[in-house]
Design an enzyme around this catalytic site. Structure first.
Site, PDB file in Angstrom:
ATOM      1  N   PRO A  52       0.795  -1.231   0.000  1.00  0.00           N
ATOM      2  CA  PRO A  52       0.000   0.000   0.000  1.00  0.00           C
ATOM      3  C   PRO A  52       0.826   1.281   0.000  1.00  0.00           C
ATOM      4  O   PRO A  52       1.875   1.360   0.653  1.00  0.00           O
ATOM      5  CB  PRO A  52      -0.814  -0.103   1.300  1.00  0.00           C
ATOM      6  CG  PRO A  52      -0.084  -1.082   2.148  1.00  0.00           C
ATOM      7  CD  PRO A  52       0.561  -2.052   1.197  1.00  0.00           C
ATOM      8  N   ASN A  53       0.315   2.239  -0.727  1.00  0.00           N
ATOM      9  CA  ASN A  53       0.870   3.598  -0.843  1.00  0.00           C
ATOM     10  C   ASN A  53       2.148   3.684  -1.665  1.00  0.00           C
ATOM     11  O   ASN A  53       2.652   4.773  -1.902  1.00  0.00           O
ATOM     12  CB  ASN A  53       1.093   4.233   0.555  1.00  0.00           C
ATOM     13  CG  ASN A  53      -0.208   4.358   1.323  1.00  0.00           C
ATOM     14  OD1 ASN A  53      -1.170   4.924   0.807  1.00  0.00           O
ATOM     15  ND2 ASN A  53      -0.273   3.812   2.527  1.00  0.00           N
ATOM     16  N   ARG A 107       5.474  10.856  -2.529  1.00  0.00           N
ATOM     17  CA  ARG A 107       5.234  10.511  -1.126  1.00  0.00           C
ATOM     18  C   ARG A 107       6.512  10.696  -0.296  1.00  0.00           C
ATOM     19  O   ARG A 107       7.495   9.969  -0.498  1.00  0.00           O
ATOM     20  CB  ARG A 107       4.788   9.047  -1.033  1.00  0.00           C
ATOM     21  CG  ARG A 107       4.589   8.558   0.369  1.00  0.00           C
ATOM     22  CD  ARG A 107       4.423   7.048   0.416  1.00  0.00           C
ATOM     23  NE  ARG A 107       4.199   6.588   1.770  1.00  0.00           N
ATOM     24  CZ  ARG A 107       4.363   5.339   2.171  1.00  0.00           C
ATOM     25  NH1 ARG A 107       4.738   4.411   1.316  1.00  0.00           N
ATOM     26  NH2 ARG A 107       4.144   5.009   3.422  1.00  0.00           N
ATOM     27  N   TYR A 150      11.514   8.348   1.279  1.00  0.00           N
ATOM     28  CA  TYR A 150      11.448   7.258   0.294  1.00  0.00           C
ATOM     29  C   TYR A 150      12.173   7.537  -1.020  1.00  0.00           C
ATOM     30  O   TYR A 150      12.260   6.658  -1.874  1.00  0.00           O
ATOM     31  CB  TYR A 150       9.976   6.901   0.018  1.00  0.00           C
ATOM     32  CG  TYR A 150       9.261   6.418   1.263  1.00  0.00           C
ATOM     33  CD1 TYR A 150       9.655   5.243   1.897  1.00  0.00           C
ATOM     34  CD2 TYR A 150       8.214   7.144   1.827  1.00  0.00           C
ATOM     35  CE1 TYR A 150       9.030   4.795   3.044  1.00  0.00           C
ATOM     36  CE2 TYR A 150       7.568   6.710   2.976  1.00  0.00           C
ATOM     37  CZ  TYR A 150       7.993   5.537   3.581  1.00  0.00           C
ATOM     38  OH  TYR A 150       7.372   5.094   4.723  1.00  0.00           O
ATOM     39  N   ASN A 199       7.742  -5.680  -1.036  1.00  0.00           N
ATOM     40  CA  ASN A 199       7.765  -4.580  -0.085  1.00  0.00           C
ATOM     41  C   ASN A 199       6.336  -4.507   0.459  1.00  0.00           C
ATOM     42  O   ASN A 199       5.450  -3.942  -0.190  1.00  0.00           O
ATOM     43  CB  ASN A 199       8.168  -3.258  -0.741  1.00  0.00           C
ATOM     44  CG  ASN A 199       8.266  -2.139   0.297  1.00  0.00           C
ATOM     45  OD1 ASN A 199       7.740  -2.267   1.406  1.00  0.00           O
ATOM     46  ND2 ASN A 199       8.909  -1.044  -0.059  1.00  0.00           N
ATOM     47  N   ALA A 229       3.159  -0.806   4.850  1.00  0.00           N
ATOM     48  CA  ALA A 229       2.619  -0.781   6.218  1.00  0.00           C
ATOM     49  C   ALA A 229       2.141  -2.159   6.697  1.00  0.00           C
ATOM     50  O   ALA A 229       2.132  -2.434   7.906  1.00  0.00           O
ATOM     51  CB  ALA A 229       1.490   0.234   6.311  1.00  0.00           C
ATOM     52  N   GLU A 281      12.100  -9.824   1.543  1.00  0.00           N
ATOM     53  CA  GLU A 281      11.420  -8.611   2.019  1.00  0.00           C
ATOM     54  C   GLU A 281      12.295  -7.389   1.747  1.00  0.00           C
ATOM     55  O   GLU A 281      13.484  -7.412   2.044  1.00  0.00           O
ATOM     56  CB  GLU A 281      11.178  -8.773   3.527  1.00  0.00           C
ATOM     57  CG  GLU A 281      10.501  -7.608   4.197  1.00  0.00           C
ATOM     58  CD  GLU A 281      10.397  -7.823   5.719  1.00  0.00           C
ATOM     59  OE1 GLU A 281      10.744  -8.929   6.216  1.00  0.00           O
ATOM     60  OE2 GLU A 281       9.996  -6.872   6.399  1.00  0.00           O
ATOM     61  N   HIS A 311      12.564  -2.993   1.998  1.00  0.00           N
ATOM     62  CA  HIS A 311      12.070  -1.679   2.413  1.00  0.00           C
ATOM     63  C   HIS A 311      13.017  -0.627   1.885  1.00  0.00           C
ATOM     64  O   HIS A 311      14.241  -0.783   1.970  1.00  0.00           O
ATOM     65  CB  HIS A 311      11.986  -1.575   3.939  1.00  0.00           C
ATOM     66  CG  HIS A 311      11.083  -2.599   4.519  1.00  0.00           C
ATOM     67  ND1 HIS A 311       9.714  -2.498   4.453  1.00  0.00           N
ATOM     68  CD2 HIS A 311      11.343  -3.774   5.137  1.00  0.00           C
ATOM     69  CE1 HIS A 311       9.182  -3.576   5.015  1.00  0.00           C
ATOM     70  NE2 HIS A 311      10.147  -4.364   5.432  1.00  0.00           N
ATOM     71  N   ARG A 325      13.590   4.151  12.283  1.00  0.00           N
ATOM     72  CA  ARG A 325      12.414   5.018  12.241  1.00  0.00           C
ATOM     73  C   ARG A 325      11.558   4.821  13.503  1.00  0.00           C
ATOM     74  O   ARG A 325      12.049   4.420  14.539  1.00  0.00           O
ATOM     75  CB  ARG A 325      11.641   4.753  10.943  1.00  0.00           C
ATOM     76  CG  ARG A 325      12.487   5.029   9.690  1.00  0.00           C
ATOM     77  CD  ARG A 325      11.692   4.870   8.427  1.00  0.00           C
ATOM     78  NE  ARG A 325      10.567   5.809   8.370  1.00  0.00           N
ATOM     79  CZ  ARG A 325       9.528   5.672   7.556  1.00  0.00           C
ATOM     80  NH1 ARG A 325       9.478   4.640   6.720  1.00  0.00           N
ATOM     81  NH2 ARG A 325       8.545   6.552   7.567  1.00  0.00           N
TER      82      ARG A 325
HETATM   83  C1  DQA Z   1       8.300   0.855   3.815  1.00  0.00           C
HETATM   84  C2  DQA Z   1       8.422   1.066   5.331  1.00  0.00           C
HETATM   85  C3  DQA Z   1       7.075   0.886   6.006  1.00  0.00           C
HETATM   86  O1  DQA Z   1       7.193   1.092   7.412  1.00  0.00           O
HETATM   87  C4  DQA Z   1       6.077   1.889   5.461  1.00  0.00           C
HETATM   88  O2  DQA Z   1       4.805   1.669   6.035  1.00  0.00           O
HETATM   89  C5  DQA Z   1       6.007   1.898   3.973  1.00  0.00           C
HETATM   90  C6  DQA Z   1       7.239   1.742   3.198  1.00  0.00           C
HETATM   91  C7  DQA Z   1       9.640   1.163   3.086  1.00  0.00           C
HETATM   92  O3  DQA Z   1       9.751   0.771   1.936  1.00  0.00           O
HETATM   93  O4  DQA Z   1      10.516   1.816   3.643  1.00  0.00           O
HETATM   94  O5  DQA Z   1       4.956   2.135   3.394  1.00  0.00           O
HETATM   95  O6  DQA Z   1       7.993  -0.502   3.568  1.00  0.00           O
END
Ligand code: DQA
Length: 144
Positions: free
Chosen positions: A9-10, A17, A22, A73, A76, A97, A99, A106
């Site tokens: 998501p997002n 964003r 990011y 990825n 959240a 995984e 990120h 963080r």
């Molecule tokens: C994320 C880190 C997560 O905590 C966050 O909710 C994201 C992006 C990252 O790529 O750094 O949406 O996965």
């Protein structure tokens, strides 16, 4: 080798964003970079972004019939989704995984990943480069 890249998501908002967290790359450019890397290495790649937990779960289940590895990825959902974790665990497709940010540097609520215990490994904090590293890691699984 066939690799499935899943974006949670997002991540469709990448580029606009929180670029200070990011980076400036869009999801489209990340996928294009991965496609290029995959092509150069003779690997088949499919990508999907979804904001929906259920859709991500179904995608993991469906990919079990064709993907040799999954790069995800979970965004959240990393920190909340037992459903995603169970899907990865249930199908057993080797999963990496990723990120963009270093989740351990963080907020406290990002320090815990429900996904890591069922992943082969985690790449966190290297921005877009992390996806390339994850792809190399996925390729190395072939030699195992
Ligand atoms: C994320 C880190 C997560 O905590 C966050 O909710 C994201 C992006 C990252 O790529 O750094 O949406 O996965």
């Amino acid at each position: 080798m066939k690799i499935f890249v899943l974006h949670g998501p997002n991540l469709n908002l990448l580029g606009t964003r929180e670029p200070e967290v990011y980076g400036a790359a869009t999801l489209e450019s990340i996928n294009a970079m991965l496609e290029e890397e995959a092509k150069a290495r003779g690997v088949e790649l499919k990508t999907l972004q979804s904001n929906s937990e259920g859709e991500l779960v179904s995608a993991i289940q469906e990919a079990a019939s064709w993907a040799d590895a999954v790069i995800i990825n979970p965004a959240a959902y990393t920190h909340t989704s037992i459903a995603l974790r169970d899907a990865i665990s249930a199908v057993g497709t080797p999963t990496i995984e990723v990120h963009l940010s270093n989740i351990y540097a963080r907020e406290e609520f990002r320090h815990h990943s429900l996904i890591s215990p069922v992943a082969v490994g985690q790449v966190t904090g290297f921005g877009v480069e992390g996806y390339r590293l994850a792809l190399l890691a996925a390729l190395s699984l072939d030699d195992k």
